[in-house]
Design an enzyme around this catalytic site. Structure first.
Site, PDB file in Angstrom:
ATOM      1  N   TYR A   8       0.845  -1.195   0.000  1.00  0.00           N
ATOM      2  CA  TYR A   8       0.000   0.000   0.000  1.00  0.00           C
ATOM      3  C   TYR A   8       0.885   1.252   0.000  1.00  0.00           C
ATOM      4  O   TYR A   8       0.671   2.177  -0.789  1.00  0.00           O
ATOM      5  CB  TYR A   8      -0.945  -0.017   1.199  1.00  0.00           C
ATOM      6  CG  TYR A   8      -1.734   1.252   1.357  1.00  0.00           C
ATOM      7  CD1 TYR A   8      -2.763   1.562   0.466  1.00  0.00           C
ATOM      8  CD2 TYR A   8      -1.440   2.169   2.360  1.00  0.00           C
ATOM      9  CE1 TYR A   8      -3.482   2.752   0.587  1.00  0.00           C
ATOM     10  CE2 TYR A   8      -2.145   3.346   2.497  1.00  0.00           C
ATOM     11  CZ  TYR A   8      -3.157   3.635   1.609  1.00  0.00           C
ATOM     12  OH  TYR A   8      -3.857   4.804   1.714  1.00  0.00           O
ATOM     13  N   GLU A  48     -11.212   4.335   4.733  1.00  0.00           N
ATOM     14  CA  GLU A  48     -10.722   5.204   5.810  1.00  0.00           C
ATOM     15  C   GLU A  48     -11.788   5.359   6.894  1.00  0.00           C
ATOM     16  O   GLU A  48     -11.472   5.366   8.084  1.00  0.00           O
ATOM     17  CB  GLU A  48     -10.291   6.567   5.272  1.00  0.00           C
ATOM     18  CG  GLU A  48      -9.051   6.537   4.405  1.00  0.00           C
ATOM     19  CD  GLU A  48      -7.763   6.194   5.144  1.00  0.00           C
ATOM     20  OE1 GLU A  48      -7.751   6.134   6.400  1.00  0.00           O
ATOM     21  OE2 GLU A  48      -6.747   5.988   4.458  1.00  0.00           O
ATOM     22  N   TRP A  73      -5.035   0.400  10.302  1.00  0.00           N
ATOM     23  CA  TRP A  73      -5.137   0.360   8.845  1.00  0.00           C
ATOM     24  C   TRP A  73      -4.862  -1.044   8.330  1.00  0.00           C
ATOM     25  O   TRP A  73      -5.447  -1.489   7.345  1.00  0.00           O
ATOM     26  CB  TRP A  73      -4.175   1.382   8.232  1.00  0.00           C
ATOM     27  CG  TRP A  73      -4.298   1.531   6.758  1.00  0.00           C
ATOM     28  CD1 TRP A  73      -3.311   1.371   5.841  1.00  0.00           C
ATOM     29  CD2 TRP A  73      -5.480   1.870   5.999  1.00  0.00           C
ATOM     30  NE1 TRP A  73      -3.789   1.585   4.564  1.00  0.00           N
ATOM     31  CE2 TRP A  73      -5.124   1.900   4.640  1.00  0.00           C
ATOM     32  CE3 TRP A  73      -6.797   2.152   6.346  1.00  0.00           C
ATOM     33  CZ2 TRP A  73      -6.030   2.194   3.622  1.00  0.00           C
ATOM     34  CZ3 TRP A  73      -7.701   2.451   5.323  1.00  0.00           C
ATOM     35  CH2 TRP A  73      -7.317   2.464   3.993  1.00  0.00           C
TER      36      TRP A  73
END
Length: 188
Positions: A16, A38, A46
């Site tokens: 990512y 998000e 995350w």
């Protein structure tokens, strides 16, 4: 060159970081995906959200905005039960809500991208950070954008979420300056 430290040794987080984080993106589908993910992260790591990303894509038809806007309450409950997504029902419902709000913005501005990118005059903010610890959790701009999105009825768009979102779609480059993925070092 030293890279950002926050991905650690986690391969998913590294991919990512290397391939998506802080790279400008103007595609409404991708932007909606990042807004959704998000928002799902709120209160979680995350890494947890990234590990469920493929399930989110299946559950929400690759984040098709019109599809998401038309989900029924029964379909939302089914997504909670049948897919490996964050099981927080308010977060799942926010996908439909935010899709409806996105469609409204598209009608008004032509695209979600245009609406969002105007906040940075359509040019990414390239920060000069020396250490990961220098990266703020929120900024005056994320506070303002958060307020504006909330006024338009969006959910799970607090200023911290929005700052991470701005990084996710490349409105902000917060790679440390020595990172080979910082805008100043990227060749493509």
């Amino acid at each position: 060159m030293s890279t950002c430290l926050w991905p650690g040794n986690n391969q998913l987080m590294k991919e990512y970081h290397d391939r998506e984080w802080c790279i400008p993106n103007y595609d409404d589908r991708f932007i909606f995906e990042m807004l959704t993910l998000e928002g799902a992260q709120s209160g979680l790591s995350w890494n947890i959200v990234l590990s469920k990303r493929e399930s989110y894509k299946k559950a929400f038809h690759n984040f098709d905005i019109s599809y998401c806007a038309n989900l029924t309450e029964e379909e939302l409950e089914s997504i909670k039960d049948e897919y490996q997504v964050i099981k927080h029902l308010a977060k799942i419902r926010s996908v439909k809500n935010n899709a409806i709000r996105t469609l409204n913005i598209q009608k008004e501005f032509g695209s979600l991208s245009t609406f969002l990118w105007q906040y940075v005059q359509f040019t990414p903010l390239i920060n000069k950070r020396n250490f990961d610890a220098d990266i703020p959790a929120q900024t005056d701009l994320s506070i303002q954008l958060s307020k504006d999105l909330k006024k338009r009825g969006f959910k799970f768009v607090g200023p911290v979420i929005i700052y991470s979102f701005m990084q996710a779609i490349g409105m902000v480059d917060d790679h440390i300056e020595s990172c080979p993925f910082h805008t100043h070092h990227r060749t493509s």
